[in-house]
Design an enzyme around this catalytic site. Structure first.
Site, mmCIF file in Angstrom:
data_model
loop_
_atom_site.group_PDB
_atom_site.id
_atom_site.type_symbol
_atom_site.label_atom_id
_atom_site.label_comp_id
_atom_site.label_asym_id
_atom_site.label_seq_id
_atom_site.Cartn_x
_atom_site.Cartn_y
_atom_site.Cartn_z
ATOM 1 N N HIS A 184 0.816 -1.215 0.000
ATOM 2 C CA HIS A 184 0.000 0.000 0.000
ATOM 3 C C HIS A 184 0.853 1.270 0.000
ATOM 4 C CE1 HIS A 184 0.462 -0.249 4.497
ATOM 5 N NE2 HIS A 184 0.496 1.058 4.368
ATOM 6 N N ASP A 212 0.363 -7.647 1.401
ATOM 7 C CA ASP A 212 0.735 -6.242 1.558
ATOM 8 C C ASP A 212 2.256 -6.068 1.524
ATOM 9 O OD1 ASP A 212 0.230 -3.533 1.806
ATOM 10 O OD2 ASP A 212 0.183 -3.571 3.996
ATOM 11 N N SER A 254 4.677 2.579 7.998
ATOM 12 C CA SER A 254 4.405 1.396 7.177
ATOM 13 C C SER A 254 5.589 1.079 6.273
ATOM 14 C CB SER A 254 3.159 1.616 6.327
ATOM 15 O OG SER A 254 1.998 1.611 7.114
#
Length: 481
Positions: free
Chosen positions: A178, A233, A321
């Site tokens: 993402h 992810d 992230s």
């Protein structure tokens, strides 16, 4: 990253202070002797004193006259002895208590030193591991649906990455999918460069000027997507070694990968990442839980997927992230991915266990690095499609993917045998769950390339999986605007 970090605690040694005799008591005794003892008696007492207490035994012929004095002296001696005994008992008790307090203090200090040592280790880990962590800026374009139709919107987002290897021409970085989704341009800021940028920003602020966006800085290298797995992810991006200044290349490091399968609740961890896009930051905490099952929406929001995560109370915020979750030896044991930010929920960060995805990362690292192909040379599949979401999948028993609404005659899909009603789930090994994902992937392929497409074919109440090889048509010649 392979250095070992010592966790030495300093031990505080405390010695008891010898007890000194009370000056006040001695003065009281001297005063008493001066009042009741004559010079002759004092001389006699000095010759026959016992254990420092002036108990007089008068055997002279004046004994009758001295008896009252002897009684008084004995009485006072008893009082003094009693007081002295009480004083000594009190002193002994205080000394014993002081020993208890000393032991208590040592325990407290040892605990404090252990904490300080832990902080020292975190500092050492940060210093050692920071050169293996990068900040990623993604300039992306996404489709936005409105009442008036669909239009493209450009946006900029920040994330983190971990340097995990290199080949002859590229430096390889793992991050979250993402973080790089829908990217049009990826910029990578290495740790040694970050301090220079911060100094430049401070200088610009003082001058009242601005050096502009990081993306506009020609000294900041760009990256291309090596490969990704949207279900997990995960993504691997590559920076050309020739685009990295020699002085920066000499300072950066490749991360050491640890073993997340041995983690247990209570283990101390360190998280490093580009928190909130402000630059690299370090937080620390413990493992709160392992193998925590979390269900999330896919990057495009069309479906959900359930994966196992490491739960930690180390602060993990937007921008973290793709950053590293490290053990106390500086090994990467997780890739920071999720932060639950809900009312009433605090201190719950999540990371992908590195041992669970090691094989996926290895596979992504060796994929062919692709740049976006010029539009007039891009390949074309020749279908129209619709998204099969998680809700559709559960309701109709269909696999999540791209439902083929129609096939354009004479183009790639029709020539390869793809038909209306098929559901495309993979393109060249990449999972696709939406038509936009398929279109995004196609922009990296040239006209005439052979690509393997995984489809699910309806067969009664079931779907059967089949892999079909497709030769891509030319997008510019066949797409209808």
């Amino acid at each position: 990253m392979n250095n070992e970090f010592d966790n030495n605690n300093d031990i505080l040694e405390t010695e008891a202070t010898p007890v000194e005799e009370s000056a006040e008591t001695v003065d009281a005794q001297d005063s008493f002797e001066e009042e009741i003892v004559t010079p002759e008696e004092k001389e006699f007492e000095q010759k026959h004193s016992c254990s420092g207490f002036n108990v007089t035994h008068n055997v002279t012929k004046k004994s009758k006259r001295m008896w009252p004095r002897v009684v008084a002296l004995s009485l006072v001696a008893g009082i003094v002895f009693g007081a002295s005994f009480g004083w000594m008992n009190s002193l002994t008790t205080k000394y014993a208590m002081s020993k208890i307090n000393i032991k208590s203090t040592e325990v407290s200090l040892n605990k404090g030193n252990a904490t300080a040592s832990g902080i020292s280790n975190v500092s050492a880990i940060a210093q050692e591991c920071m050169p293996a962590i990068v900040a990623i800026t993604n300039r992306s374009v996404s489709d936005v649906m409105t009442f008036f139709g669909k239009y493209s919107q450009e946006s900029t987002s920040s994330g983190s990455g971990i340097i995990i290897g290199k080949n002859d021409t590229e430096l390889l970085i793992v991050t979250n999918y993402h973080v790089i989704a829908n990217s049009k341009q990826l910029s990578v800021v290495f740790s040694p460069v970050e301090s220079k940028l911060e100094q430049q920003a401070e200088s610009d602020a003082k001058k009242g000027s601005s050096s502009g966006s990081v993306l506009d800085d020609e000294s900041i290298p760009t990256a291309t997507v090596k490969g990704y797995n949207s279900d997990k992810d995960l993504a691997v991006i590559a920076v050309q070694l020739g685009d990295i200044p020699a002085d920066v290349l000499s300072q950066i490091k490749i991360a050491t990968i640890g073993d997340s399968s041995t983690l247990k609740a209570g283990d101390q961890v360190v998280a490093i990442g580009n928190a909130l896009g402000y630059g690299q930051s370090v937080t620390t905490g413990i493992i709160s839980a392992v193998n925590r099952k979390i269900t999330m929406e896919s990057a495009d929001g069309s479906s959900t997927v359930t994966n196992s995560f490491i739960q930690t109370d180390a602060a993990i915020n937007s921008g973290n992230s793709g950053g590293a979750l490290l053990d106390m030896a500086g090994n990467v044991i997780g890739i920071n991915s999720v932060k639950i930010a809900t009312t009433g929920v605090e201190g719950m960060g999540y990371a992908i266990p590195i041992s669970d995805v090691g094989n996926i990362i290895d596979e992504l690292m060796v994929r062919e690095t692709r740049d976006i192909v010029d539009e007039d040379k891009q390949g074309f599949l020749g279908i129209t499609g619709a998204d099969v979401t998680s809700a559709n999948s559960q309701m109709f028993g269909m696999p999540v993917g791209v439902f083929v609404n129609s096939v354009i005659e004479g183009l790639a899909a029709e020539k390869a045998g793809i038909k209306k009603g098929y559901i495309i789930t993979k393109f060249d090994g990449y999972t696709v769950t939406t038509i936009s994902q398929l279109q995004e992937r196609l922009q990296f392929y040239k006209t005439g390339e052979k690509v393997k497409v995984t489809v699910h074919i309806p067969d009664g109440n079931e779907y059967k999986e089949k892999e079909i090889e497709v030769v891509l048509s030319n997008k510019a010649e066949n797409i209808q605007e």
